[in-house]
Design an enzyme around this catalytic site. Structure first.
Site, PDB file in Angstrom:
ATOM      1  N   ALA A  19       6.802  71.662  39.607  1.00  0.00           N
ATOM      2  CA  ALA A  19       6.171  70.586  40.358  1.00  0.00           C
ATOM      3  C   ALA A  19       5.065  70.018  39.474  1.00  0.00           C
ATOM      4  O   ALA A  19       4.277  70.774  38.904  1.00  0.00           O
ATOM      5  CB  ALA A  19       5.588  71.116  41.663  1.00  0.00           C
ATOM      6  N   ASN A  78       3.136  64.457  43.211  1.00  0.00           N
ATOM      7  CA  ASN A  78       1.939  63.657  43.520  1.00  0.00           C
ATOM      8  C   ASN A  78       1.617  62.829  42.289  1.00  0.00           C
ATOM      9  O   ASN A  78       2.022  63.158  41.178  1.00  0.00           O
ATOM     10  CB  ASN A  78       0.753  64.568  43.854  1.00  0.00           C
ATOM     11  CG  ASN A  78       0.453  65.554  42.728  1.00  0.00           C
ATOM     12  OD1 ASN A  78       1.107  66.598  42.608  1.00  0.00           O
ATOM     13  ND2 ASN A  78      -0.509  65.233  41.885  1.00  0.00           N
ATOM     14  N   MET A  97       1.014  72.840  35.264  1.00  0.00           N
ATOM     15  CA  MET A  97       0.327  74.072  34.884  1.00  0.00           C
ATOM     16  C   MET A  97       1.287  75.179  34.454  1.00  0.00           C
ATOM     17  O   MET A  97       0.965  76.355  34.554  1.00  0.00           O
ATOM     18  CB  MET A  97      -0.542  74.551  36.055  1.00  0.00           C
ATOM     19  CG  MET A  97      -1.532  73.515  36.550  1.00  0.00           C
ATOM     20  SD  MET A  97      -2.413  74.061  38.045  1.00  0.00           S
ATOM     21  CE  MET A  97      -3.235  72.535  38.539  1.00  0.00           C
ATOM     22  N   SER A  98       2.474  74.802  33.973  1.00  0.00           N
ATOM     23  CA  SER A  98       3.474  75.819  33.635  1.00  0.00           C
ATOM     24  C   SER A  98       4.436  75.282  32.575  1.00  0.00           C
ATOM     25  O   SER A  98       4.126  74.337  31.870  1.00  0.00           O
ATOM     26  CB  SER A  98       4.262  76.210  34.900  1.00  0.00           C
ATOM     27  OG  SER A  98       5.037  75.104  35.357  1.00  0.00           O
ATOM     28  N   HIS A 140      -2.258  71.780  47.389  1.00  0.00           N
ATOM     29  CA  HIS A 140      -1.045  72.522  47.035  1.00  0.00           C
ATOM     30  C   HIS A 140      -0.018  72.417  48.158  1.00  0.00           C
ATOM     31  O   HIS A 140       1.198  72.381  47.905  1.00  0.00           O
ATOM     32  CB  HIS A 140      -1.383  73.990  46.766  1.00  0.00           C
ATOM     33  CG  HIS A 140      -0.218  74.785  46.277  1.00  0.00           C
ATOM     34  ND1 HIS A 140       0.400  74.548  45.065  1.00  0.00           N
ATOM     35  CD2 HIS A 140       0.483  75.807  46.849  1.00  0.00           C
ATOM     36  CE1 HIS A 140       1.413  75.386  44.902  1.00  0.00           C
ATOM     37  NE2 HIS A 140       1.479  76.159  45.966  1.00  0.00           N
ATOM     38  N   SER A 145       7.080  75.511  42.248  1.00  0.00           N
ATOM     39  CA  SER A 145       6.571  75.465  43.619  1.00  0.00           C
ATOM     40  C   SER A 145       7.447  74.594  44.514  1.00  0.00           C
ATOM     41  O   SER A 145       7.699  73.427  44.214  1.00  0.00           O
ATOM     42  CB  SER A 145       5.150  74.901  43.630  1.00  0.00           C
ATOM     43  OG  SER A 145       4.268  75.731  42.926  1.00  0.00           O
ATOM     44  N   HIS A 193       1.596  82.087  35.878  1.00  0.00           N
ATOM     45  CA  HIS A 193       0.774  81.036  35.295  1.00  0.00           C
ATOM     46  C   HIS A 193      -0.428  81.612  34.561  1.00  0.00           C
ATOM     47  O   HIS A 193      -0.957  82.664  34.941  1.00  0.00           O
ATOM     48  CB  HIS A 193       0.257  80.080  36.383  1.00  0.00           C
ATOM     49  CG  HIS A 193       1.320  79.502  37.263  1.00  0.00           C
ATOM     50  ND1 HIS A 193       1.858  80.199  38.316  1.00  0.00           N
ATOM     51  CD2 HIS A 193       1.927  78.280  37.256  1.00  0.00           C
ATOM     52  CE1 HIS A 193       2.766  79.440  38.930  1.00  0.00           C
ATOM     53  NE2 HIS A 193       2.826  78.278  38.304  1.00  0.00           N
ATOM     54  N   HIS A 253       5.952  80.570  45.907  1.00  0.00           N
ATOM     55  CA  HIS A 253       6.691  81.378  44.933  1.00  0.00           C
ATOM     56  C   HIS A 253       7.029  82.708  45.607  1.00  0.00           C
ATOM     57  O   HIS A 253       6.157  83.555  45.788  1.00  0.00           O
ATOM     58  CB  HIS A 253       5.846  81.616  43.679  1.00  0.00           C
ATOM     59  CG  HIS A 253       5.576  80.373  42.882  1.00  0.00           C
ATOM     60  ND1 HIS A 253       6.144  80.153  41.650  1.00  0.00           N
ATOM     61  CD2 HIS A 253       4.814  79.290  43.153  1.00  0.00           C
ATOM     62  CE1 HIS A 253       5.735  78.976  41.188  1.00  0.00           C
ATOM     63  NE2 HIS A 253       4.922  78.444  42.083  1.00  0.00           N
ATOM     64  N   TYR A 276      -3.374  80.438  34.718  1.00  0.00           N
ATOM     65  CA  TYR A 276      -4.557  80.426  35.588  1.00  0.00           C
ATOM     66  C   TYR A 276      -4.626  81.626  36.526  1.00  0.00           C
ATOM     67  O   TYR A 276      -5.679  81.915  37.099  1.00  0.00           O
ATOM     68  CB  TYR A 276      -4.641  79.119  36.389  1.00  0.00           C
ATOM     69  CG  TYR A 276      -3.539  78.898  37.400  1.00  0.00           C
ATOM     70  CD1 TYR A 276      -3.488  79.599  38.600  1.00  0.00           C
ATOM     71  CD2 TYR A 276      -2.555  77.945  37.173  1.00  0.00           C
ATOM     72  CE1 TYR A 276      -2.488  79.384  39.524  1.00  0.00           C
ATOM     73  CE2 TYR A 276      -1.551  77.713  38.093  1.00  0.00           C
ATOM     74  CZ  TYR A 276      -1.520  78.435  39.265  1.00  0.00           C
ATOM     75  OH  TYR A 276      -0.516  78.218  40.175  1.00  0.00           O
ATOM     76  N   GLU A 277      -3.502  82.341  36.683  1.00  0.00           N
ATOM     77  CA  GLU A 277      -3.517  83.551  37.509  1.00  0.00           C
ATOM     78  C   GLU A 277      -4.120  84.734  36.754  1.00  0.00           C
ATOM     79  O   GLU A 277      -4.340  85.790  37.347  1.00  0.00           O
ATOM     80  CB  GLU A 277      -2.097  83.912  37.946  1.00  0.00           C
ATOM     81  CG  GLU A 277      -1.458  82.921  38.889  1.00  0.00           C
ATOM     82  CD  GLU A 277      -0.030  83.310  39.220  1.00  0.00           C
ATOM     83  OE1 GLU A 277       0.174  84.150  40.122  1.00  0.00           O
ATOM     84  OE2 GLU A 277       0.893  82.787  38.557  1.00  0.00           O
TER      85      GLU A 277
END
Length: 271
Positions: free
Chosen positions: A112, A234, A210-211, A246, A29, A82, A60, A84-85
């Site tokens: 990120a 962050n 998350m990746s 995000h 990201s 991902h 993306h 979560y997608e």
């Protein structure tokens, strides 16, 4: 068949290119700026590639961009996939295996991430030394195809020591401040709770995201040399003083992208 889908994607991409890439870079990201330093670019939207997944996350772009950085031909993925997608682990790693069939030997993964190590700050770039897979998503579950890699790949050095060494020398030469640490995979899409972050820290994580881990596993399985960098966008929940968004993640990643681009350009020249 999984292999047939991969081959279909690779055959389509091969027809579009005059030179095959040696290195592939997966861009996280807000880190798509690497494409701006590429020359003689061929842009192939994911939507045009047969059997290729489609990115749904802001930040993306959803393009495969192949061009030169210095003298090296590079394939850059503007957007990844991902868990979560709703993608399976095998779908997430479909592009990695496509790169293998195109002859790619080196896989660079960027992301990120949230800082768990309290010595970190937003904007830091962290070389990933190792990983912890908290959700156990693994692209190798199921029948193995020996054309892609061995049934039981070794993961004692998931990130290639020789590239890591070159990256450190490159950063020091350029005067880029960097961190090193362990990356932890969290499934998302919600951000982690403060209690989860305390648990991750106790288990040795320096950053959380998350990746990256599914692609790391697939890259090793495929016999590639893998290298990975997190942009700390962050501080994680319970450490950060503001709520997560995000949009803020993408903003900080964009700011750090200049250093990352300079670093990647120099590193690729040494590979």
């Amino acid at each position: 068949m999984y292999y047939d889908k991969i081959k279909k994607s690779a055959d389509y991409i091969r027809e579009k290119l005059s030179e095959m890439p040696e290195t592939a870079i997966i861009l996280g990201s807000g880190l798509g700026g690497i494409v701006d330093i590429m020359e003689n670019k061929t842009v192939i939207p994911y939507s045009e590639i047969p059997e290729f997944p489609q990115s749904t996350v802001a930040g993306h772009a959803g393009n495969l961009v192949v061009g030169k950085i210095g003298s090296q031909v590079v394939a850059a993925m503007q957007g990844r996939f991902h868990y979560y997608e709703g993608f399976s682990a095998k779908e997430i790693c479909h592009p990695v295996y496509v790169m293998k069939l195109l002859g790619v030997k080196n896989l660079v993964v960027t992301n990120a991430a949230g800082g768990v190590n309290r010595d970190f700050k937003p904007g830091d770039l962290m070389i990933i030394d190792n990983y912890i897979n908290f959700i156990k998503v693994n692209p190798l579950i199921g029948e193995n195809d020996e054309r892609l890699g061995p049934r039981f790949p070794d993961m004692s050095e998931p990130y290639a020591p020789e590239i890591l060494e070159k990256a450190i020398k490159s950063a020091e030469k350029l005067g880029i401040d960097y961190k090193r640490g362990v990356y932890a995979l969290f499934n998302g899409p919600c951000y982690e709770s403060a209690a989860e972050i305390r648990a991750f820290a106790a288990l040795g994580a320096d950053a959380v995201g998350m990746s990256t881990i599914p692609e790391t596993i697939a890259g090793n399985h495929a016999g590639m040399r893998v290298f990975a960098i997190s942009c700390i966008t962050n501080m994680a929940t319970g450490i950060a003083t503001v709520k997560h968004s995000h949009e803020e993640v993408v903003r900080v990643a964009n700011e750090a992208s200049e250093n990352l681009c300079a670093w990647m350009k120099d590193l690729l020249a040494s590979m």
